[in-house]
Write a protein that holds these residues in place. Sequence first.
Motif, PDB file in Angstrom:
ATOM      1  N   GLU A 284      50.967  18.379 119.511  1.00 36.77           N
ATOM      2  CA  GLU A 284      50.024  18.636 119.274  1.00 36.77           C
ATOM      3  C   GLU A 284      49.460  19.583 120.499  1.00 36.77           C
ATOM      4  O   GLU A 284      49.158  18.797 121.517  1.00 36.77           O
ATOM      5  N   LEU A 285      49.947  20.849 120.812  1.00 39.95           N
ATOM      6  CA  LEU A 285      49.682  21.589 122.006  1.00 39.95           C
ATOM      7  C   LEU A 285      48.113  22.133 121.498  1.00 39.95           C
ATOM      8  O   LEU A 285      47.949  23.298 121.261  1.00 39.95           O
ATOM      9  N   ASN A 286      47.047  21.413 121.939  1.00 33.70           N
ATOM     10  CA  ASN A 286      45.601  21.777 121.577  1.00 33.70           C
ATOM     11  C   ASN A 286      45.219  23.119 121.922  1.00 33.70           C
ATOM     12  O   ASN A 286      45.264  23.464 122.952  1.00 33.70           O
ATOM     13  N   GLU A 287      44.656  23.666 120.717  1.00 30.36           N
ATOM     14  CA  GLU A 287      43.937  24.776 120.773  1.00 30.36           C
ATOM     15  C   GLU A 287      44.614  26.193 121.486  1.00 30.36           C
ATOM     16  O   GLU A 287      44.026  27.121 121.955  1.00 30.36           O
ATOM     17  N   PHE A 288      45.831  26.075 121.825  1.00 30.96           N
ATOM     18  CA  PHE A 288      46.302  27.421 122.368  1.00 30.96           C
ATOM     19  C   PHE A 288      46.164  28.538 121.657  1.00 30.96           C
ATOM     20  O   PHE A 288      46.309  28.620 120.410  1.00 30.96           O
ATOM     21  N   ASN A 289      45.791  29.673 122.202  1.00 33.77           N
ATOM     22  CA  ASN A 289      45.839  30.855 121.540  1.00 33.77           C
ATOM     23  C   ASN A 289      47.334  31.360 121.594  1.00 33.77           C
ATOM     24  O   ASN A 289      47.854  31.561 122.719  1.00 33.77           O
ATOM     25  N   TYR A 290      47.841  31.929 120.328  1.00 38.60           N
ATOM     26  CA  TYR A 290      49.136  32.088 120.521  1.00 38.60           C
ATOM     27  C   TYR A 290      49.640  33.437 121.177  1.00 38.60           C
ATOM     28  O   TYR A 290      50.500  33.239 121.818  1.00 38.60           O
TER      29      TYR A 290
ATOM     30  N   ILE B  82      57.593  20.286 115.124  1.00 34.61           N
ATOM     31  CA  ILE B  82      56.566  20.893 114.736  1.00 34.61           C
ATOM     32  C   ILE B  82      55.529  21.272 115.854  1.00 34.61           C
ATOM     33  O   ILE B  82      55.367  20.099 116.789  1.00 34.61           O
ATOM     34  N   ILE B  83      55.252  22.241 116.212  1.00 31.30           N
ATOM     35  CA  ILE B  83      54.151  22.401 117.422  1.00 31.30           C
ATOM     36  C   ILE B  83      53.007  23.267 116.827  1.00 31.30           C
ATOM     37  O   ILE B  83      53.045  24.327 116.315  1.00 31.30           O
ATOM     38  N   SER B  84      51.809  22.675 117.105  1.00 28.57           N
ATOM     39  CA  SER B  84      50.628  23.319 116.094  1.00 28.57           C
ATOM     40  C   SER B  84      49.546  23.032 117.414  1.00 28.57           C
ATOM     41  O   SER B  84      49.389  22.334 118.288  1.00 28.57           O
ATOM     42  N   ASN B  85      48.448  23.942 117.101  1.00 25.82           N
ATOM     43  CA  ASN B  85      47.395  23.918 118.089  1.00 25.82           C
ATOM     44  C   ASN B  85      46.074  23.349 117.396  1.00 25.82           C
ATOM     45  O   ASN B  85      44.906  23.112 118.060  1.00 25.82           O
ATOM     46  N   GLY B  86      46.140  22.820 116.073  1.00 27.61           N
ATOM     47  CA  GLY B  86      45.036  22.465 115.485  1.00 27.61           C
ATOM     48  C   GLY B  86      43.977  23.437 115.020  1.00 27.61           C
ATOM     49  O   GLY B  86      43.478  23.527 113.977  1.00 27.61           O
ATOM     50  N   LEU B  87      43.699  24.053 116.151  1.00 29.30           N
ATOM     51  CA  LEU B  87      42.444  25.364 116.120  1.00 29.30           C
ATOM     52  C   LEU B  87      42.973  26.137 117.167  1.00 29.30           C
ATOM     53  O   LEU B  87      43.376  25.602 118.096  1.00 29.30           O
ATOM     54  N   SER B  88      42.390  27.409 117.156  1.00 25.38           N
ATOM     55  CA  SER B  88      42.883  28.402 118.333  1.00 25.38           C
ATOM     56  C   SER B  88      41.382  28.725 119.067  1.00 25.38           C
ATOM     57  O   SER B  88      40.512  28.041 118.559  1.00 25.38           O
ATOM     58  N   GLN B  89      41.533  29.255 120.037  1.00 23.80           N
ATOM     59  CA  GLN B  89      40.444  29.944 120.992  1.00 23.80           C
ATOM     60  C   GLN B  89      40.585  31.357 120.944  1.00 23.80           C
ATOM     61  O   GLN B  89      41.568  31.940 120.820  1.00 23.80           O
ATOM     62  N   GLU B  90      39.525  32.159 121.430  1.00 24.11           N
ATOM     63  CA  GLU B  90      39.521  33.501 121.712  1.00 24.11           C
ATOM     64  C   GLU B  90      38.433  33.525 122.826  1.00 24.11           C
ATOM     65  O   GLU B  90      37.662  32.714 123.153  1.00 24.11           O
ATOM     66  N   LYS B  91      38.801  34.405 123.571  1.00 21.23           N
ATOM     67  CA  LYS B  91      38.099  34.685 124.912  1.00 21.23           C
ATOM     68  C   LYS B  91      36.648  35.085 124.674  1.00 21.23           C
ATOM     69  O   LYS B  91      36.311  36.206 123.800  1.00 21.23           O
TER      70      LYS B  91
ATOM     71  N   ILE C  95      31.555  27.597 133.360  1.00 25.39           N
ATOM     72  CA  ILE C  95      31.080  28.657 132.689  1.00 25.39           C
ATOM     73  C   ILE C  95      32.277  28.994 131.660  1.00 25.39           C
ATOM     74  O   ILE C  95      33.247  29.533 132.187  1.00 25.39           O
ATOM     75  N   ARG C  96      31.980  28.728 130.755  1.00 23.95           N
ATOM     76  CA  ARG C  96      33.069  28.925 129.656  1.00 23.95           C
ATOM     77  C   ARG C  96      33.818  30.185 129.317  1.00 23.95           C
ATOM     78  O   ARG C  96      32.876  31.296 129.159  1.00 23.95           O
ATOM     79  N   THR C  97      34.955  30.223 129.389  1.00 26.63           N
ATOM     80  CA  THR C  97      35.494  31.580 129.059  1.00 26.63           C
ATOM     81  C   THR C  97      36.354  31.802 127.488  1.00 26.63           C
ATOM     82  O   THR C  97      36.758  32.716 127.211  1.00 26.63           O
ATOM     83  N   GLY C  98      36.396  30.646 126.985  1.00 28.41           N
ATOM     84  CA  GLY C  98      37.181  30.409 125.523  1.00 28.41           C
ATOM     85  C   GLY C  98      36.394  29.613 124.667  1.00 28.41           C
ATOM     86  O   GLY C  98      35.562  28.835 124.935  1.00 28.41           O
ATOM     87  N   GLN C  99      36.301  30.076 123.452  1.00 27.53           N
ATOM     88  CA  GLN C  99      35.394  29.466 122.400  1.00 27.53           C
ATOM     89  C   GLN C  99      36.484  29.183 121.038  1.00 27.53           C
ATOM     90  O   GLN C  99      37.271  30.028 120.986  1.00 27.53           O
ATOM     91  N   HIS C 100      36.010  28.203 120.489  1.00 28.05           N
ATOM     92  CA  HIS C 100      36.985  27.951 119.149  1.00 28.05           C
ATOM     93  C   HIS C 100      36.819  29.047 117.833  1.00 28.05           C
ATOM     94  O   HIS C 100      35.839  29.707 117.991  1.00 28.05           O
ATOM     95  N   ILE C 101      38.161  29.242 117.503  1.00 23.50           N
ATOM     96  CA  ILE C 101      38.090  30.240 116.223  1.00 23.50           C
ATOM     97  C   ILE C 101      38.952  29.649 115.105  1.00 23.50           C
ATOM     98  O   ILE C 101      39.694  28.641 115.146  1.00 23.50           O
ATOM     99  N   PRO C 102      38.669  29.637 113.736  1.00 24.21           N
ATOM    100  CA  PRO C 102      39.230  29.009 112.587  1.00 24.21           C
ATOM    101  C   PRO C 102      40.522  29.075 112.431  1.00 24.21           C
ATOM    102  O   PRO C 102      40.805  29.672 111.135  1.00 24.21           O
ATOM    103  N   VAL C 103      41.580  29.401 113.344  1.00 32.65           N
ATOM    104  CA  VAL C 103      43.040  29.653 113.304  1.00 32.65           C
ATOM    105  C   VAL C 103      43.697  28.551 113.552  1.00 32.65           C
ATOM    106  O   VAL C 103      43.670  28.084 114.658  1.00 32.65           O
ATOM    107  N   THR C 104      44.515  28.098 112.514  1.00 35.72           N
ATOM    108  CA  THR C 104      45.560  27.097 113.178  1.00 35.72           C
ATOM    109  C   THR C 104      47.045  27.867 113.195  1.00 35.72           C
ATOM    110  O   THR C 104      47.652  28.314 112.070  1.00 35.72           O
TER     111      THR C 104
END
Length: 423
Positions: free
Chosen positions: A11-17, A268-277, A387-396
Amino acid sequence: MKNKKKLFFLELNEFNYNFLKERSKELDLKNISKIFDLDHSILKCDKEIEHFGLDPWTQWVNIHTGKKADEHKLLQIGMSDQLNYQQYWDILANREYKVGVWGSMNIKNHKNNLVFFPDPWNIHEKLKPSFLKLFFLLPQYLLKNFLNLKIIKLFQYTILFFIYLVLSGKLILLIAKSPFLIKCLLKSNFNKFYIYPIFDWINTIIFLSYKKKYRLDISVLFINLVATMQHRIWDDPARLKENLFSLYILDDIIKKIFISLESDEKIIISNGLSQEKLKKNHFHYRQIDPNKFFTTLGLSDFTCEQNMTNDGFLFFNKSNDLKKSMEILENVKINNQKLLYCEKIKSSKGHSLFYMISYYNEILETDIIKVFNNSHKPFDLLKLDAIRTGQHIPVTDVLSNIKFTNNSQNNYEIFDTIIKYCD
């Protein structure tokens, strides 16, 4: 009985592909690059808004249970006591699969698990082996209280941490692996954020030693360092060394995982959800001392459990105390905007509410926190966490050498894929 299938779920949490693929290519990180040779599936999350379901402590529960967020209803971290559905490893443990789960969010222990180590904000579940509690207390304390550490408690938990490492024999194992870590540290300018990838690295080594000891059939390992890096750094050139440190650590983690795999073991390697800048600054404030924060605002007769960032739970013995506290918190304002979001929740610990700092503009020294007729200086109570640089996006994203069916569209369907693979 037929032979059991073997599976490692990272579970490689939230990585942006794209972010991770590009960085691994730029830095010639061969082990990270290897994961992009696996089949890639893109699935959807069932929630769209960060802090209201589009969060790892919710979306990972989707994957673990095969249920939508509106079904399992775990919308905050630290709510494992409210989980009423079987996780995929519960089903497999009942079929005599040897299961180990390490670090996953909002998880419940199963009596047949051989290894169980929950996320540090889980206050409900017991660890297995129980001896792991000595190791667990230090990261749990640091992550909840890093803005207001008490020397006595820090010393106590550090001693227990090393007692576990010594008595379990894991200290010798870590020392044997440490030249790589020392080499990475010598290239860097150490700060408190380096603790996150270091703990992920230590967790990996310890979990893999248990995987080998118990000959696990189902291994689940949660790693958070990419999520933290994207949230706070992304590609900020001023913090290049910190970024590189995390990526080198991740490359070594993935190397160790692939070495641990048996010839018939799938991954299996998954992010659960992803992030965008993020396109604009997003200021993330946290209470310096949660108990002092709420007492100063006027609350009484409560206990507090700090969560991952700027949120947590308040517990009360009486429903009237909760009601009064809700009224106060809903009237805490800064620059005529609410400082806090709060809601009543179910908990095995009684009358409870969830709170979160929901103000994300920059706070200035001249600003005032107002509660009815009372005023407070903001930086007596709060500190800028990031100061946040990434936010969640609904992509797994799912990377695997298990074939995912073409009609799988939602992340909670990963549950069915795992069960079918193991049948």
